[in-house]
Design a protein around this motif. Structure first.
Motif, PDB file in Angstrom:
ATOM      1  N   UNK A 195      66.179  16.475  33.855  1.00 19.56           N
ATOM      2  CA  UNK A 195      65.730  16.602  35.413  1.00 19.56           C
ATOM      3  C   UNK A 195      66.827  17.327  36.236  1.00 19.56           C
ATOM      4  N   UNK A 196      66.450  18.383  36.819  1.00 12.24           N
ATOM      5  CA  UNK A 196      67.306  19.434  37.560  1.00 12.24           C
ATOM      6  C   UNK A 196      67.068  19.188  39.035  1.00 12.24           C
ATOM      7  N   UNK A 197      68.125  19.868  39.790  1.00  9.92           N
ATOM      8  CA  UNK A 197      67.877  20.017  41.254  1.00  9.92           C
ATOM      9  C   UNK A 197      66.769  20.966  41.063  1.00  9.92           C
ATOM     10  N   UNK A 198      65.941  21.083  42.395  1.00  7.73           N
ATOM     11  CA  UNK A 198      64.870  21.845  42.548  1.00  7.73           C
ATOM     12  C   UNK A 198      65.413  23.494  42.803  1.00  7.73           C
ATOM     13  N   UNK A 242      62.206  27.154  49.879  1.00  5.37           N
ATOM     14  CA  UNK A 242      61.256  27.235  49.053  1.00  5.37           C
ATOM     15  C   UNK A 242      60.129  28.260  49.601  1.00  5.37           C
ATOM     16  N   UNK A 264      56.564  29.181  49.839  1.00 11.74           N
ATOM     17  CA  UNK A 264      55.092  28.467  49.658  1.00 11.74           C
ATOM     18  C   UNK A 264      53.994  29.501  50.019  1.00 11.74           C
ATOM     19  N   UNK A 278      60.377  24.876  55.201  1.00 17.04           N
ATOM     20  CA  UNK A 278      60.351  25.891  54.121  1.00 17.04           C
ATOM     21  C   UNK A 278      60.118  27.136  54.494  1.00 17.04           C
ATOM     22  N   UNK A 282      52.840  24.933  36.976  1.00 18.03           N
ATOM     23  CA  UNK A 282      54.369  24.522  37.411  1.00 18.03           C
ATOM     24  C   UNK A 282      54.831  24.802  38.974  1.00 18.03           C
ATOM     25  N   UNK A 335      55.031  23.426  43.016  1.00 20.02           N
ATOM     26  CA  UNK A 335      55.265  22.237  43.742  1.00 20.02           C
ATOM     27  C   UNK A 335      53.754  22.052  44.687  1.00 20.02           C
ATOM     28  N   UNK A 336      53.571  20.954  45.109  1.00 20.11           N
ATOM     29  CA  UNK A 336      52.191  21.000  46.031  1.00 20.11           C
ATOM     30  C   UNK A 336      52.783  19.935  47.129  1.00 20.11           C
TER      31      UNK A 336
END
Lengths: 240, 189
Positions: free
Chosen positions: A4-7, A15, A17, A38, A129, A131-132
């Motif tokens: 698990x990593x930071x976004x 981000x 979007x 974002x 893969x 984000x939602x």
């Protein structure tokens, strides 16, 4: 457990979007919320040829390009026959195009209560893969409607699909008077205040992030037995 | 006051309205005051006025919380009731010595309540909304209250009022949160 990593960040602004946009109040308000947190890189629109589409509302989706222009955002549009489930591959295709052309890392929707829609979009995002985000998900409906009006959104009703909506609702602005009437309908007829149950559809003519606003120049109305549609035939942008 | 803990990738993120907002709405409807805080910001003083804590969920792709489990070590000594939702249940599991492993579920599923507990109000089975990419292998001694075909869905600590649900009760199962709030009020009397 998996690593698990930071976004990851590909942009200094946050981000990138893509916002799924039907032209109605919920998707554009979700866009407005996303812009505050974002970076909105594009709008994504799916035009369904099926008026009974489970996923995509259609009365005036052809005006999304004008909304994108007003907002200064690029637009990805794909067409779908609107056949249940098959239309999901068309949505997935649209999102893939947004990834390729605009480098989006996630998708924003205006889903309020529809588990059907949210589940399917979540699955597409997982498969790609991405984000939602659903910033209106199970929100306080009254607070949302108040905020929509207060923020300066100008949304008109372009479709009604249940009692007790009469023909006068077609073209009516969602303002404080309209909200008062809608609240009465919630109490008396048990509609969902935001229209998430398909009771009514809206088209956004102006939003806080629009540089120009939409003016409807020509439209036609069809109405029968609590079902009606206002079809915008001609519209243009004007200075605010 | 109920403390709502935001477990998402950063404070005031776009996920806040999706995962903390609906829970705040349920708490307000129940007539209780609430405060919210991001997990990275919590200090021991913040816990003093709370009669209960809800650890809220995160987006499907957001599992950052699990990489920062040390920031939740205060949960080991907490005395007020805690409800961990999805990511929150995973954190409870990790803090108390369990593990998580990939296990994705999206959408409605049937949850079977195997162990009677007031939190689930004795329903033998109900439909619940799932949105998670990891599933839990529980710490030793924790009680499984409900399961689905794909894994554990509701758990509790053997002796303390610490609860976890993998499903999202804010979607069609508000009653689970409401009963947790009642439990917080009873313990506070």
């Amino acid at each position: 457990m998996g690593e698990i990593q930071e976004p990851e960040r590909t942009s200094v602004n946050g981000m990138r979007l893509g916002v799924l946009c039907s032209g109605g109040k919920d998707s554009l308000f979700a866009c407005y919320l996303a812009m505050q947190k974002e970076e909105v890189a594009c709008l994504i629109s799916v035009r369904s040829r099926n008026e009974e589409s489970y996923m995509f509302h259609i009365p005036n989706v052809h005006l999304v390009p004008l909304q994108a222009e007003a907002a200064g955002l690029p637009l990805i549009t794909v067409e779908t026959e609107g056949i249940e489930e098959a239309e999901l591959s068309d949505l997935s295709r649209a999102i893939c195009l947004a990834v390729e052309r605009h480098g989006i890392e996630g998708v924003v929707t205006g889903a309020l209560l529809s588990v059907y829609q949210a589940t399917r979009i979540q699955r597409i995002c997982r498969d790609l893969d991405l984000w939602c985000f659903n910033p209106l998900w199970y929100t306080d409906q009254e607070a949302y409607m108040e905020l929509l009006i207060e923020a300066g959104f100008r949304a008109v009703v372009t479709g009604v699909f249940s009692a007790p909506f009469n023909a006068a609702w077609l073209g009516r602005m969602i303002d404080r008077e309209a909200l008062k009437d809608l609240k009465q309908y919630v109490r008396k007829y048990r509609i969902i205040l935001t229209g998430e149950g398909g009771e009514y559809e809206t088209l956004v003519l102006d939003a806080p992030f629009f540089a120009r606003r939409i003016v409807i120049e020509e439209s036609t109305e069809e109405y029968f037995n609590y079902r009606g549609i206002l079809r915008v035939r001609r519209a243009r942008l004007e200075a605010k | 006051m109920i403390l709502l803990l935001d477990l998402s990738y950063r404070a005031h993120s776009l996920s806040r309205d999706e995962f903390v907002g609906p829970i705040a709405h349920i708490v307000s409807r129940a007539g209780l005051e609430w405060e919210e805080m991001h997990f990275s910001e919590i200090r021991s003083d913040d816990l003093k006025g709370a009669i209960g804590i809800i650890l809220c969920g995160t987006a499907l792709k957001d599992n950052l919380f699990a990489a920062r489990v040390q920031e939740f070590s205060w949960l080991r000594n907490i005395s007020v009731p805690v409800l961990g939702i999805c990511a929150g249940m995973q954190i409870l599991c990790l803090v108390f010595g369990g593990t998580i492993r990939p296990g994705c579920e999206i959408g409605m599923t049937t949850v079977r309540a195997d162990t009677p507990d007031p939190l689930l109000l004795g329903s033998p089975a109900f439909q619940a909304y799932e949105l998670h990419s990891f599933t839990c292998d529980l710490p030793q001694g924790w009680v499984v209250m409900a399961v689905s075909d794909s894994g554990v869905q509701a758990v509790r600590h053997p002796t303390r009022p610490l609860y976890g649900v993998m499903f999202h009760p804010e979607v069609r199962n508000d009653g689970v949160v409401e009963r947790f709030l009642s439990l917080c009020q009873e313990k506070d009397r």
